[in-house]
Scaffold this motif. Sequence first.
Motif, PDB file in Angstrom:
ATOM      1  N   LEU A 102      58.253  53.629 -12.232  1.00 21.18           N
ATOM      2  CA  LEU A 102      59.290  53.192 -11.304  1.00 21.18           C
ATOM      3  C   LEU A 102      59.628  54.348 -10.378  1.00 21.18           C
ATOM      4  O   LEU A 102      59.680  55.512 -10.810  1.00 21.18           O
ATOM      5  CB  LEU A 102      60.532  52.739 -12.066  1.00 21.18           C
ATOM      6  N   VAL A 103      59.848  54.032  -9.097  1.00 19.11           N
ATOM      7  CA  VAL A 103      60.086  55.082  -8.101  1.00 19.11           C
ATOM      8  C   VAL A 103      61.461  54.857  -7.473  1.00 19.11           C
ATOM      9  O   VAL A 103      61.582  54.211  -6.410  1.00 19.11           O
ATOM     10  CB  VAL A 103      58.993  55.081  -7.023  1.00 19.11           C
ATOM     11  N   PRO A 104      62.538  55.367  -8.097  1.00 20.17           N
ATOM     12  CA  PRO A 104      63.870  55.218  -7.497  1.00 20.17           C
ATOM     13  C   PRO A 104      63.996  56.095  -6.260  1.00 20.17           C
ATOM     14  O   PRO A 104      63.430  57.191  -6.211  1.00 20.17           O
ATOM     15  CB  PRO A 104      64.812  55.694  -8.605  1.00 20.17           C
ATOM     16  N   PRO A 105      64.712  55.631  -5.238  1.00 17.13           N
ATOM     17  CA  PRO A 105      64.867  56.422  -4.014  1.00 17.13           C
ATOM     18  C   PRO A 105      65.551  57.757  -4.285  1.00 17.13           C
ATOM     19  O   PRO A 105      66.551  57.821  -5.017  1.00 17.13           O
ATOM     20  CB  PRO A 105      65.740  55.531  -3.119  1.00 17.13           C
ATOM     21  N   ASP A 106      64.970  58.814  -3.723  1.00 16.39           N
ATOM     22  CA  ASP A 106      65.537  60.169  -3.798  1.00 16.39           C
ATOM     23  C   ASP A 106      65.696  60.669  -5.225  1.00 16.39           C
ATOM     24  O   ASP A 106      66.547  61.527  -5.503  1.00 16.39           O
ATOM     25  CB  ASP A 106      66.900  60.214  -3.089  1.00 16.39           C
ATOM     26  N   LYS A 107      64.906  60.146  -6.143  1.00 19.55           N
ATOM     27  CA  LYS A 107      64.955  60.604  -7.535  1.00 19.55           C
ATOM     28  C   LYS A 107      63.533  60.737  -8.067  1.00 19.55           C
ATOM     29  O   LYS A 107      62.609  60.098  -7.557  1.00 19.55           O
ATOM     30  CB  LYS A 107      65.750  59.621  -8.411  1.00 19.55           C
ATOM     31  N   PRO A 108      63.352  61.528  -9.115  1.00 16.94           N
ATOM     32  CA  PRO A 108      62.013  61.635  -9.708  1.00 16.94           C
ATOM     33  C   PRO A 108      61.559  60.283 -10.253  1.00 16.94           C
ATOM     34  O   PRO A 108      62.368  59.493 -10.755  1.00 16.94           O
ATOM     35  CB  PRO A 108      62.199  62.660 -10.836  1.00 16.94           C
ATOM     36  N   GLU A 109      60.270  60.018 -10.165  1.00 15.54           N
ATOM     37  CA  GLU A 109      59.762  58.752 -10.681  1.00 15.54           C
ATOM     38  C   GLU A 109      59.836  58.733 -12.200  1.00 15.54           C
ATOM     39  O   GLU A 109      59.804  59.778 -12.865  1.00 15.54           O
ATOM     40  CB  GLU A 109      58.331  58.525 -10.212  1.00 15.54           C
ATOM     41  N   VAL A 110      59.933  57.510 -12.740  1.00 16.58           N
ATOM     42  CA  VAL A 110      60.036  57.317 -14.178  1.00 16.58           C
ATOM     43  C   VAL A 110      58.759  56.623 -14.657  1.00 16.58           C
ATOM     44  O   VAL A 110      58.494  55.479 -14.300  1.00 16.58           O
ATOM     45  CB  VAL A 110      61.275  56.465 -14.542  1.00 16.58           C
ATOM     46  N   ILE A 139      66.540  50.508 -12.796  1.00 20.86           N
ATOM     47  CA  ILE A 139      65.896  49.272 -13.259  1.00 20.86           C
ATOM     48  C   ILE A 139      65.252  48.496 -12.111  1.00 20.86           C
ATOM     49  O   ILE A 139      64.121  48.005 -12.235  1.00 20.86           O
ATOM     50  CB  ILE A 139      66.920  48.388 -14.001  1.00 20.86           C
ATOM     51  N   ASP A 140      65.905  48.380 -10.988  1.00 21.17           N
ATOM     52  CA  ASP A 140      65.389  47.588  -9.857  1.00 21.17           C
ATOM     53  C   ASP A 140      64.590  48.411  -8.853  1.00 21.17           C
ATOM     54  O   ASP A 140      64.345  47.962  -7.735  1.00 21.17           O
ATOM     55  CB  ASP A 140      66.551  46.902  -9.135  1.00 21.17           C
ATOM     56  N   SER A 141      64.198  49.610  -9.225  1.00 22.45           N
ATOM     57  CA  SER A 141      63.437  50.469  -8.316  1.00 22.45           C
ATOM     58  C   SER A 141      62.044  49.901  -8.075  1.00 22.45           C
ATOM     59  O   SER A 141      61.511  49.150  -8.902  1.00 22.45           O
ATOM     60  CB  SER A 141      63.313  51.886  -8.905  1.00 22.45           C
ATOM     61  N   PRO A 142      61.429  50.248  -6.956  1.00 21.32           N
ATOM     62  CA  PRO A 142      60.061  49.787  -6.676  1.00 21.32           C
ATOM     63  C   PRO A 142      59.093  50.256  -7.759  1.00 21.32           C
ATOM     64  O   PRO A 142      59.227  51.347  -8.316  1.00 21.32           O
ATOM     65  CB  PRO A 142      59.737  50.410  -5.323  1.00 21.32           C
ATOM     66  N   LEU A 143      58.094  49.433  -8.012  1.00 20.33           N
ATOM     67  CA  LEU A 143      57.078  49.746  -9.008  1.00 20.33           C
ATOM     68  C   LEU A 143      55.924  50.500  -8.345  1.00 20.33           C
ATOM     69  O   LEU A 143      55.555  50.223  -7.196  1.00 20.33           O
ATOM     70  CB  LEU A 143      56.562  48.459  -9.641  1.00 20.33           C
ATOM     71  N   LYS A 144      55.379  51.441  -9.074  1.00 21.45           N
ATOM     72  CA  LYS A 144      54.240  52.214  -8.572  1.00 21.45           C
ATOM     73  C   LYS A 144      53.062  52.066  -9.520  1.00 21.45           C
ATOM     74  O   LYS A 144      53.206  52.216 -10.735  1.00 21.45           O
ATOM     75  CB  LYS A 144      54.612  53.692  -8.443  1.00 21.45           C
ATOM     76  N   LEU A 145      51.903  51.760  -8.952  1.00 21.95           N
ATOM     77  CA  LEU A 145      50.662  51.653  -9.722  1.00 21.95           C
ATOM     78  C   LEU A 145      49.672  52.648  -9.125  1.00 21.95           C
ATOM     79  O   LEU A 145      49.291  52.547  -7.958  1.00 21.95           O
ATOM     80  CB  LEU A 145      50.095  50.235  -9.645  1.00 21.95           C
ATOM     81  N   GLU A 146      49.273  53.622  -9.928  1.00 19.28           N
ATOM     82  CA  GLU A 146      48.387  54.677  -9.442  1.00 19.28           C
ATOM     83  C   GLU A 146      47.085  54.680 -10.234  1.00 19.28           C
ATOM     84  O   GLU A 146      47.087  54.689 -11.469  1.00 19.28           O
ATOM     85  CB  GLU A 146      49.054  56.040  -9.555  1.00 19.28           C
ATOM     86  N   LEU A 147      45.974  54.683  -9.507  1.00 18.81           N
ATOM     87  CA  LEU A 147      44.651  54.794 -10.100  1.00 18.81           C
ATOM     88  C   LEU A 147      44.044  56.109  -9.651  1.00 18.81           C
ATOM     89  O   LEU A 147      44.004  56.413  -8.458  1.00 18.81           O
ATOM     90  CB  LEU A 147      43.745  53.642  -9.673  1.00 18.81           C
ATOM     91  N   ARG A 148      43.552  56.884 -10.604  1.00 20.00           N
ATOM     92  CA  ARG A 148      42.968  58.182 -10.297  1.00 20.00           C
ATOM     93  C   ARG A 148      41.695  58.362 -11.136  1.00 20.00           C
ATOM     94  O   ARG A 148      41.752  58.310 -12.370  1.00 20.00           O
ATOM     95  CB  ARG A 148      43.954  59.303 -10.601  1.00 20.00           C
ATOM     96  N   ILE A 190      62.162  49.317 -19.725  1.00 26.50           N
ATOM     97  CA  ILE A 190      62.959  49.307 -18.491  1.00 26.50           C
ATOM     98  C   ILE A 190      64.445  49.120 -18.787  1.00 26.50           C
ATOM     99  O   ILE A 190      65.299  49.766 -18.163  1.00 26.50           O
ATOM    100  CB  ILE A 190      62.446  48.210 -17.539  1.00 26.50           C
ATOM    101  N   VAL A 191      64.801  48.221 -19.763  1.00 29.31           N
ATOM    102  CA  VAL A 191      66.221  47.928 -20.018  1.00 29.31           C
ATOM    103  C   VAL A 191      66.951  49.128 -20.582  1.00 29.31           C
ATOM    104  O   VAL A 191      68.194  49.192 -20.537  1.00 29.31           O
ATOM    105  CB  VAL A 191      66.369  46.725 -20.974  1.00 29.31           C
ATOM    106  N   LEU A 192      66.215  50.100 -21.120  1.00 30.83           N
ATOM    107  CA  LEU A 192      66.859  51.288 -21.661  1.00 30.83           C
ATOM    108  C   LEU A 192      67.150  52.335 -20.595  1.00 30.83           C
ATOM    109  O   LEU A 192      67.786  53.348 -20.893  1.00 30.83           O
ATOM    110  CB  LEU A 192      65.970  51.911 -22.755  1.00 30.83           C
ATOM    111  N   LEU A 193      66.695  52.073 -19.373  1.00 29.08           N
ATOM    112  CA  LEU A 193      66.904  53.032 -18.308  1.00 29.08           C
ATOM    113  C   LEU A 193      68.248  52.826 -17.634  1.00 29.08           C
ATOM    114  O   LEU A 193      68.942  51.834 -17.856  1.00 29.08           O
ATOM    115  CB  LEU A 193      65.779  52.902 -17.268  1.00 29.08           C
ATOM    116  N   SER A 194      68.598  53.743 -16.764  1.00 32.75           N
ATOM    117  CA  SER A 194      69.845  53.664 -16.009  1.00 32.75           C
ATOM    118  C   SER A 194      69.817  52.443 -15.093  1.00 32.75           C
ATOM    119  O   SER A 194      68.767  52.087 -14.548  1.00 32.75           O
ATOM    120  CB  SER A 194      70.023  54.937 -15.178  1.00 32.75           C
ATOM    121  N   PRO A 195      70.931  51.742 -14.920  1.00 31.20           N
ATOM    122  CA  PRO A 195      70.963  50.581 -14.025  1.00 31.20           C
ATOM    123  C   PRO A 195      70.490  50.893 -12.606  1.00 31.20           C
ATOM    124  O   PRO A 195      69.956  50.021 -11.915  1.00 31.20           O
ATOM    125  CB  PRO A 195      72.436  50.183 -14.029  1.00 31.20           C
ATOM    126  N   ALA A 196      70.655  52.124 -12.190  1.00 31.31           N
ATOM    127  CA  ALA A 196      70.227  52.499 -10.839  1.00 31.31           C
ATOM    128  C   ALA A 196      68.697  52.571 -10.725  1.00 31.31           C
ATOM    129  O   ALA A 196      68.155  52.594  -9.616  1.00 31.31           O
ATOM    130  CB  ALA A 196      70.831  53.848 -10.455  1.00 31.31           C
TER     131      ALA A 196
END
Length: 405
Positions: A266-274, A231-240, A223-229
């Motif tokens: 991580l799911v930043p607003p209006d951006k692709p998830e990481v 880092i604090d994005s909501p977390l997503k947990l997906e089970l399939r 996470i710390v290597l990502l863009s500051p914008a």
Amino acid sequence: MLQITNASLGLRFRRQLLYWFFYDGGYINASAEGVSIRTGLELSRDPAGRMKVSNVSCQASVSRMHAAFGGTFKKVYDFLSTFITSGMRFLLNQQICPVLYHAGTVLLNALLDTVPVRSSVDELVGIDYSLMKDPVASTSNLDMDFRGAFFPLTERNWSLPNRAVEPQLQEEERMVYVAFSEFFFDSAMESYFRAGALQLSLVGDKVPHDLDILLRATYFGSIVLLSPAVIDSPLKLELRVLAPPRCTIKPSGTTVSVTASVTIALVPPDKPEVQLSSMTMDARLSAKMALRGKALRTQLDLRRFRIYSNHSALESLALIPLQAPLKTMLQIGVMPMLNERTWRGVQIPLPEGINFVREVVTNHAGFLTIGADLHFAKGLREVIEKNRPADIGASTAPTPSTAAV
């Protein structure tokens, strides 16, 4: 077959005749003795797979008849009683079999029409209870072989090949025994899998707070290597679920094996998830079956749980701290949702007004049996009258002589 011998019938008639100035009124109390009726129902499978009464055989006879007359001209009727009672006995002999034929081919078939054959379970899946062949009647049992297969509502012609063992029914303590093979449950789980229902996505506040903190700590280095914008994005947990779950029935119990992917991002607003990580989860659930009324219900419990990485053994070791919290999340957040659906159950094909009582569930190798007694929650006459066809004369009974033969 139904056989009645040496029975008696009581009949009461009101007599009223007016012809010009001639009036006759009174009553006739008649009794028929030595009534014998032997009737049989021939059961078959119709083109839709529903059980039907295809024919009714009948033999009926009345040995003796007596009549008592009252009212005006009583003595005249007493003098003619032998002639009158002979005529009444003849007419009664002619009426019994047509009435039974109508009751079987029209009224009883109207009751059988209330048995669900192919219906929706919910908005995603349906079930097919059509008969595979004609019912088989023996001296003590009536055996029926139902398809018992689920299907996605978007693929109504899809069917799962049946490779399960053939259930064997030998118990006789209860009135009814229903056997469910592994195919029954496998077709249900594969239908939900094909319908896209076996997946779950938790985002932001939906992820338990403690698990959110643990996941961010576990992947802090990424996470710390990502863009500051981001880092604090909501977390997503997906089970399939990756493949249709499979059911295994043994005398010791019933288990369901599930393999699923777990994706953390991580799911930043209006951006692709990481994506932070992707792992595989193997779970084994225990299943306890119960029959309530007409519904087969299932209670699931998470027994075994394991996560591992498909990329490296080292990454799998790093996932060990996540085992316990993810298992807790499944037990608290996912299992109640599953059980809420499975406990609603699926309907077993029974006519309207009839329920199962005193149920007992027994596991065997490859199938389970549920024995029960039948309880009429509604009167049979009430159900038949409710579902009586509008045109009850549509079914023509055979002539009295044919019915008697």
